[in-house]
Design a protein around this motif. Sequence first.
Motif: not given
Length: 357
Positions: A217-222, A267-271, A304-312, A315-322
Amino acid sequence: MVWVDAEGRLLELNLAAEAMTGRTRKSALETPAAALFPELAEWLGKEGAVRGTIAVETAEGTRRTMAAALSALSDEGVRVLELTDLQGVLEEARAGVERDVRAANATLLRNLAHEIKNPLGGIRGAAQLLRSELTNPDDLECVGVVLSETERLMRLTERILSPYRPQRADARANLLPVLERVRRVVEKDLPESVELVRDYDISLPAVKGDEERLTQVFLNLATNALEALARQGGGGTVRIRTRIVRDARLLEGPVRQAASVEVEDDGPGVPDELQEQIFYPLVTTRAEGTGLGLALVKSCVEGCGGAVQLESRPGRTVFRVLLPLAPPDLSNSIPNAPDSTTSAATPSSTPNGTRHE
Protein backbone atom coordinates in the motif's frame (compact mmCIF):
# COMPACT_ATOMS: atom_id res chain seq x y z
CA MET A 1 -34.50 16.38 19.29
CA VAL A 2 -35.57 19.79 20.59
CA TRP A 3 -38.58 20.52 22.80
CA VAL A 4 -40.30 23.93 22.52
CA ASP A 5 -43.42 25.50 24.05
CA ALA A 6 -46.25 27.28 22.25
CA GLU A 7 -44.36 30.61 22.38
CA GLY A 8 -41.30 29.04 20.74
CA ARG A 9 -39.12 28.95 23.85
CA LEU A 10 -36.61 26.12 24.04
CA LEU A 11 -37.41 23.73 26.88
CA GLU A 12 -34.92 20.93 26.34
CA LEU A 13 -32.62 19.32 23.77
CA ASN A 14 -30.77 16.03 23.66
CA LEU A 15 -27.08 15.28 23.06
CA ALA A 16 -27.56 14.81 19.31
CA ALA A 17 -29.12 18.27 19.03
CA GLU A 18 -26.22 19.72 21.01
CA ALA A 19 -23.81 18.24 18.47
CA MET A 20 -25.85 19.50 15.50
CA THR A 21 -26.06 23.07 16.81
CA GLY A 22 -22.53 23.08 18.21
CA ARG A 23 -23.86 24.34 21.56
CA THR A 24 -24.01 22.92 25.04
CA ARG A 25 -27.42 22.41 26.62
CA LYS A 26 -26.93 25.41 28.90
CA SER A 27 -25.85 27.67 26.03
CA ALA A 28 -28.68 26.54 23.77
CA LEU A 29 -31.37 27.07 26.40
CA GLU A 30 -30.06 30.59 27.02
CA THR A 31 -30.23 31.41 23.29
CA PRO A 32 -33.52 32.68 21.77
CA ALA A 33 -35.12 30.00 19.62
CA ALA A 34 -35.31 32.40 16.68
CA ALA A 35 -31.53 32.76 16.78
CA LEU A 36 -31.09 29.00 16.50
CA PHE A 37 -33.98 28.21 14.14
CA PRO A 38 -34.97 31.32 12.13
CA GLU A 39 -37.94 29.51 10.55
CA LEU A 40 -39.29 27.97 13.74
CA ALA A 41 -41.85 30.72 14.44
CA GLU A 42 -43.42 30.14 11.02
CA TRP A 43 -43.59 26.40 11.67
CA LEU A 44 -45.21 26.90 15.08
CA GLY A 45 -47.97 28.94 13.41
CA LYS A 46 -49.07 25.94 11.37
CA GLU A 47 -51.54 23.35 12.62
CA GLY A 48 -50.71 19.68 12.90
CA ALA A 49 -47.43 18.04 12.08
CA VAL A 50 -44.98 19.94 9.89
CA ARG A 51 -42.23 18.35 7.83
CA GLY A 52 -39.54 19.81 5.60
CA THR A 53 -36.11 21.37 5.85
CA ILE A 54 -35.13 23.97 8.40
CA ALA A 55 -32.08 26.21 8.80
CA VAL A 56 -29.98 25.83 11.93
CA GLU A 57 -27.58 28.56 13.06
CA THR A 58 -24.57 26.90 14.68
CA ALA A 59 -22.37 28.30 17.43
CA GLU A 60 -19.61 28.80 14.82
CA GLY A 61 -21.83 31.22 12.91
CA THR A 62 -22.52 28.89 9.99
CA ARG A 63 -25.96 27.90 8.73
CA ARG A 64 -26.79 24.24 8.17
CA THR A 65 -29.89 22.90 6.47
CA MET A 66 -31.47 19.88 8.14
CA ALA A 67 -34.49 17.69 7.59
CA ALA A 68 -37.01 18.36 10.36
CA ALA A 69 -40.37 17.22 11.65
CA LEU A 70 -42.41 19.22 14.19
CA SER A 71 -45.16 17.41 16.08
CA ALA A 72 -47.32 17.98 19.16
CA LEU A 73 -46.19 16.32 22.37
CA SER A 74 -48.92 17.41 24.82
CA ASP A 75 -52.12 19.42 25.11
CA GLU A 76 -50.19 22.21 26.86
CA GLY A 77 -48.64 23.24 23.55
CA VAL A 78 -45.32 21.49 23.99
CA ARG A 79 -43.98 20.36 20.63
CA VAL A 80 -40.95 18.35 19.64
CA LEU A 81 -38.68 19.18 16.73
CA GLU A 82 -36.85 16.16 15.30
CA LEU A 83 -33.72 17.04 13.31
CA THR A 84 -31.83 14.91 10.80
CA ASP A 85 -28.42 15.98 9.52
CA LEU A 86 -28.84 15.91 5.74
CA GLN A 87 -25.11 16.16 5.16
CA GLY A 88 -24.52 13.02 7.20
CA VAL A 89 -27.31 11.18 5.41
CA LEU A 90 -25.97 12.21 2.01
CA GLU A 91 -22.44 11.18 2.95
CA GLU A 92 -23.67 7.77 4.12
CA ALA A 93 -25.68 7.33 0.92
CA ARG A 94 -22.74 8.37 -1.19
CA ALA A 95 -20.42 6.01 0.68
CA GLY A 96 -22.91 3.20 0.15
CA VAL A 97 -23.04 3.84 -3.60
CA GLU A 98 -19.24 3.96 -3.78
CA ARG A 99 -19.00 0.66 -1.88
CA ASP A 100 -21.44 -0.96 -4.29
CA VAL A 101 -19.51 0.34 -7.31
CA ARG A 102 -16.19 -0.83 -5.89
CA ALA A 103 -17.64 -4.23 -5.04
CA ALA A 104 -18.96 -4.60 -8.60
CA ASN A 105 -15.61 -3.52 -10.02
CA ALA A 106 -13.77 -5.92 -7.74
CA THR A 107 -15.98 -8.81 -8.85
CA LEU A 108 -15.40 -7.89 -12.49
CA LEU A 109 -11.64 -7.68 -12.01
CA ARG A 110 -11.45 -10.99 -10.14
CA ASN A 111 -13.44 -12.79 -12.80
CA LEU A 112 -11.40 -11.17 -15.57
CA ALA A 113 -8.12 -12.05 -13.85
CA HIS A 114 -9.16 -15.69 -13.47
CA GLU A 115 -10.25 -15.87 -17.10
CA ILE A 116 -6.88 -14.50 -18.19
CA LYS A 117 -4.74 -16.48 -15.74
CA ASN A 118 -6.06 -19.94 -16.62
CA PRO A 119 -5.15 -19.91 -20.34
CA LEU A 120 -1.86 -18.15 -19.58
CA GLY A 121 -0.67 -21.25 -17.79
CA GLY A 122 -1.33 -23.31 -20.90
CA ILE A 123 0.41 -20.78 -23.14
CA ARG A 124 3.47 -20.74 -20.89
CA GLY A 125 3.66 -24.52 -20.75
CA ALA A 126 3.35 -24.83 -24.52
CA ALA A 127 6.02 -22.15 -25.08
CA GLN A 128 8.43 -23.87 -22.68
CA LEU A 129 7.91 -27.18 -24.47
CA LEU A 130 8.40 -25.52 -27.84
CA ARG A 131 11.61 -23.81 -26.67
CA SER A 132 13.14 -27.16 -25.72
CA GLU A 133 12.77 -28.36 -29.31
CA LEU A 134 14.03 -25.26 -31.14
CA THR A 135 17.58 -24.51 -32.27
CA ASN A 136 17.17 -21.48 -34.55
CA PRO A 137 18.21 -18.30 -32.64
CA ASP A 138 15.40 -16.22 -34.19
CA ASP A 139 12.81 -18.80 -33.21
CA LEU A 140 14.23 -18.99 -29.68
CA GLU A 141 14.07 -15.21 -29.40
CA CYS A 142 10.40 -15.20 -30.42
CA VAL A 143 9.56 -17.90 -27.88
CA GLY A 144 11.47 -15.92 -25.25
CA VAL A 145 9.26 -12.90 -25.96
CA VAL A 146 6.15 -15.07 -25.56
CA LEU A 147 7.42 -16.41 -22.22
CA SER A 148 8.43 -13.00 -20.85
CA GLU A 149 5.09 -11.42 -21.82
CA THR A 150 3.22 -14.38 -20.36
CA GLU A 151 5.10 -13.96 -17.08
CA ARG A 152 4.31 -10.25 -17.09
CA LEU A 153 0.60 -10.88 -17.56
CA MET A 154 0.61 -13.54 -14.84
CA ARG A 155 2.24 -11.09 -12.43
CA LEU A 156 -0.40 -8.51 -13.36
CA THR A 157 -3.27 -10.92 -12.69
CA GLU A 158 -1.66 -11.85 -9.39
CA ARG A 159 -1.58 -8.16 -8.45
CA ILE A 160 -5.27 -7.92 -9.25
CA LEU A 161 -6.21 -10.99 -7.22
CA SER A 162 -3.97 -10.54 -4.15
CA PRO A 163 -5.90 -7.73 -2.36
CA TYR A 164 -9.17 -9.65 -2.54
CA ARG A 165 -7.86 -12.72 -0.77
CA PRO A 166 -9.15 -12.70 2.82
CA GLN A 167 -6.80 -11.51 5.54
CA ARG A 168 -6.39 -13.25 8.86
CA ALA A 169 -8.76 -11.82 11.43
CA ASP A 170 -5.90 -11.48 13.95
CA ALA A 171 -3.39 -9.96 11.52
CA ARG A 172 -1.56 -7.01 13.04
CA ALA A 173 1.30 -4.80 11.98
CA ASN A 174 3.72 -2.26 13.38
CA LEU A 175 3.70 0.62 10.93
CA LEU A 176 7.14 2.09 11.56
CA PRO A 177 9.11 -0.96 10.36
CA VAL A 178 6.72 -1.19 7.39
CA LEU A 179 7.36 2.44 6.45
CA GLU A 180 11.10 2.10 6.92
CA ARG A 181 11.08 -0.85 4.53
CA VAL A 182 9.22 1.29 2.00
CA ARG A 183 11.72 4.11 2.53
CA ARG A 184 14.68 1.82 1.82
CA VAL A 185 13.09 0.60 -1.42
CA VAL A 186 12.17 4.11 -2.59
CA GLU A 187 15.60 5.56 -1.81
CA LYS A 188 17.28 3.26 -4.33
CA ASP A 189 15.83 5.32 -7.20
CA LEU A 190 15.38 8.64 -5.39
CA PRO A 191 16.50 11.54 -7.63
CA GLU A 192 18.90 14.04 -6.09
CA SER A 193 16.35 16.80 -6.65
CA VAL A 194 13.72 15.04 -4.50
CA GLU A 195 13.75 15.06 -0.72
CA LEU A 196 12.04 12.32 1.27
CA VAL A 197 10.95 13.56 4.70
CA ARG A 198 9.91 11.21 7.50
CA ASP A 199 7.66 12.67 10.18
CA TYR A 200 6.95 9.72 12.47
CA ASP A 201 5.13 9.38 15.75
CA ILE A 202 7.29 6.62 17.23
CA SER A 203 4.68 5.89 19.93
CA LEU A 204 2.21 4.69 17.28
CA PRO A 205 0.63 1.40 18.45
CA ALA A 206 0.09 -1.67 16.31
CA VAL A 207 -2.74 -1.67 13.78
CA LYS A 208 -4.96 -4.32 12.26
CA GLY A 209 -3.63 -5.52 8.92
CA ASP A 210 -1.09 -7.70 7.16
CA GLU A 211 2.44 -6.25 7.04
CA GLU A 212 3.13 -7.43 3.48
CA ARG A 213 -0.05 -5.89 2.12
CA LEU A 214 0.47 -2.65 4.01
CA THR A 215 4.02 -2.49 2.66
CA GLN A 216 2.58 -2.69 -0.86
CA VAL A 217 0.00 0.00 0.00
CA PHE A 218 2.58 2.56 1.09
CA LEU A 219 5.05 1.58 -1.61
CA ASN A 220 2.33 2.29 -4.21
CA LEU A 221 1.54 5.67 -2.63
CA ALA A 222 5.20 6.69 -2.33
CA THR A 223 5.87 5.63 -5.93
CA ASN A 224 2.84 7.62 -7.11
CA ALA A 225 4.16 10.68 -5.29
CA LEU A 226 7.59 10.36 -6.93
CA GLU A 227 5.99 9.92 -10.35
CA ALA A 228 3.90 13.05 -9.77
CA LEU A 229 7.05 15.05 -9.06
CA ALA A 230 8.71 13.61 -12.16
CA ARG A 231 5.75 14.71 -14.31
CA GLN A 232 6.20 18.33 -13.27
CA GLY A 233 9.77 18.17 -14.54
CA GLY A 234 11.62 19.18 -11.40
CA GLY A 235 12.39 18.31 -7.82
CA GLY A 236 10.20 18.45 -4.80
CA THR A 237 9.39 16.88 -1.47
CA VAL A 238 7.65 13.65 -0.50
CA ARG A 239 6.61 13.56 3.14
CA ILE A 240 5.49 10.47 5.07
CA ARG A 241 3.68 11.40 8.29
CA THR A 242 2.20 9.16 11.01
CA ARG A 243 -0.16 10.26 13.76
CA ILE A 244 -2.90 9.06 16.06
CA VAL A 245 -6.17 10.78 15.12
CA ARG A 246 -9.40 11.04 17.08
CA ASP A 247 -12.99 10.61 15.90
CA ALA A 248 -12.02 9.01 12.60
CA ARG A 249 -14.46 7.42 10.18
CA LEU A 250 -13.33 3.99 9.02
CA LEU A 251 -14.97 1.38 6.81
CA GLU A 252 -17.48 0.24 9.43
CA GLY A 253 -18.16 3.70 10.85
CA PRO A 254 -16.70 6.20 13.34
CA VAL A 255 -14.10 5.19 15.92
CA ARG A 256 -12.62 7.10 18.81
CA GLN A 257 -8.98 6.62 17.72
CA ALA A 258 -7.20 5.40 14.60
CA ALA A 259 -3.72 5.40 13.11
CA SER A 260 -3.14 7.87 10.27
CA VAL A 261 -0.40 7.60 7.65
CA GLU A 262 -0.15 10.47 5.17
CA VAL A 263 1.91 10.43 1.98
CA GLU A 264 2.20 14.01 0.76
CA ASP A 265 3.89 15.53 -2.27
CA ASP A 266 4.15 19.05 -3.71
CA GLY A 267 3.56 17.95 -7.31
CA PRO A 268 0.90 19.12 -9.79
CA GLY A 269 -1.99 17.45 -8.01
CA VAL A 270 -4.80 15.16 -9.17
CA PRO A 271 -7.13 16.76 -11.74
CA ASP A 272 -10.48 17.73 -10.23
CA GLU A 273 -12.41 15.60 -12.70
CA LEU A 274 -10.49 12.47 -11.61
CA GLN A 275 -10.58 12.90 -7.84
CA GLU A 276 -13.97 11.19 -7.46
CA GLN A 277 -12.91 8.18 -9.55
CA ILE A 278 -9.19 7.95 -8.77
CA PHE A 279 -9.62 4.78 -6.65
CA TYR A 280 -11.65 2.96 -9.31
CA PRO A 281 -9.86 0.24 -11.32
CA LEU A 282 -8.32 1.32 -14.65
CA VAL A 283 -8.47 5.05 -13.74
CA THR A 284 -5.03 6.67 -14.04
CA THR A 285 -3.41 10.06 -14.55
CA ARG A 286 -0.56 8.55 -16.59
CA ALA A 287 -0.76 7.49 -20.22
CA GLU A 288 1.44 4.47 -19.45
CA GLY A 289 -0.30 3.59 -16.16
CA THR A 290 -2.40 0.48 -15.57
CA GLY A 291 -4.92 2.18 -13.29
CA LEU A 292 -4.61 -0.62 -10.73
CA GLY A 293 -2.26 0.83 -8.09
CA LEU A 294 -4.73 3.03 -6.19
CA ALA A 295 -7.58 0.54 -6.64
CA LEU A 296 -5.39 -2.07 -4.96
CA VAL A 297 -4.46 0.41 -2.23
CA LYS A 298 -8.11 0.97 -1.39
CA SER A 299 -8.93 -2.74 -1.51
CA CYS A 300 -6.05 -3.64 0.82
CA VAL A 301 -6.83 -0.87 3.30
CA GLU A 302 -10.56 -1.61 3.38
CA GLY A 303 -9.72 -5.30 3.72
CA CYS A 304 -8.40 -4.58 7.22
CA GLY A 305 -11.26 -2.19 8.09
CA GLY A 306 -9.52 1.08 7.23
CA ALA A 307 -10.23 3.97 4.90
CA VAL A 308 -8.32 6.04 2.33
CA GLN A 309 -8.82 9.77 1.77
CA LEU A 310 -7.50 12.16 -0.86
CA GLU A 311 -6.90 15.89 -0.63
CA SER A 312 -5.38 17.44 -3.74
CA ARG A 313 -4.69 20.80 -5.31
CA PRO A 314 -1.76 22.04 -7.38
CA GLY A 315 1.28 22.08 -5.11
CA ARG A 316 -0.11 19.75 -2.44
CA THR A 317 -1.52 16.24 -2.68
CA VAL A 318 -2.15 14.10 0.41
CA PHE A 319 -3.20 10.47 0.44
CA ARG A 320 -4.32 9.66 3.99
CA VAL A 321 -4.62 6.04 5.14
CA LEU A 322 -6.65 5.51 8.31
CA LEU A 323 -6.24 2.14 10.02
CA PRO A 324 -7.95 0.59 13.05
CA LEU A 325 -5.78 0.01 16.07
CA ALA A 326 -5.07 -3.59 17.07
CA PRO A 327 -6.88 -4.71 20.24
CA PRO A 328 -4.75 -4.20 23.36
CA ASP A 329 -4.89 -7.89 24.27
CA LEU A 330 -3.14 -8.72 20.97
CA SER A 331 -0.28 -6.33 21.62
CA ASN A 332 2.12 -7.36 24.33
CA SER A 333 5.20 -5.50 23.20
CA ILE A 334 6.26 -1.99 22.41
CA PRO A 335 6.18 -1.32 18.64
CA ASN A 336 9.57 -1.51 17.02
CA ALA A 337 11.13 1.87 16.43
CA PRO A 338 12.76 2.62 13.09
CA ASP A 339 16.47 2.07 12.64
CA SER A 340 19.14 4.25 14.15
CA THR A 341 19.01 6.78 11.31
CA THR A 342 15.51 7.75 12.43
CA SER A 343 15.62 9.98 15.49
CA ALA A 344 12.37 11.09 17.06
CA ALA A 345 12.98 14.65 18.10
CA THR A 346 15.10 16.78 15.81
CA PRO A 347 15.15 17.06 12.01
CA SER A 348 18.21 15.45 10.49
CA SER A 349 19.49 14.77 6.98
CA THR A 350 21.16 11.70 5.54
CA PRO A 351 23.39 11.57 2.48
CA ASN A 352 20.59 10.03 0.35
CA GLY A 353 18.36 13.07 0.65
CA THR A 354 16.06 11.61 3.30
CA ARG A 355 15.21 13.84 6.22
CA HIS A 356 13.49 12.90 9.47
CA GLU A 357 11.44 15.32 11.53
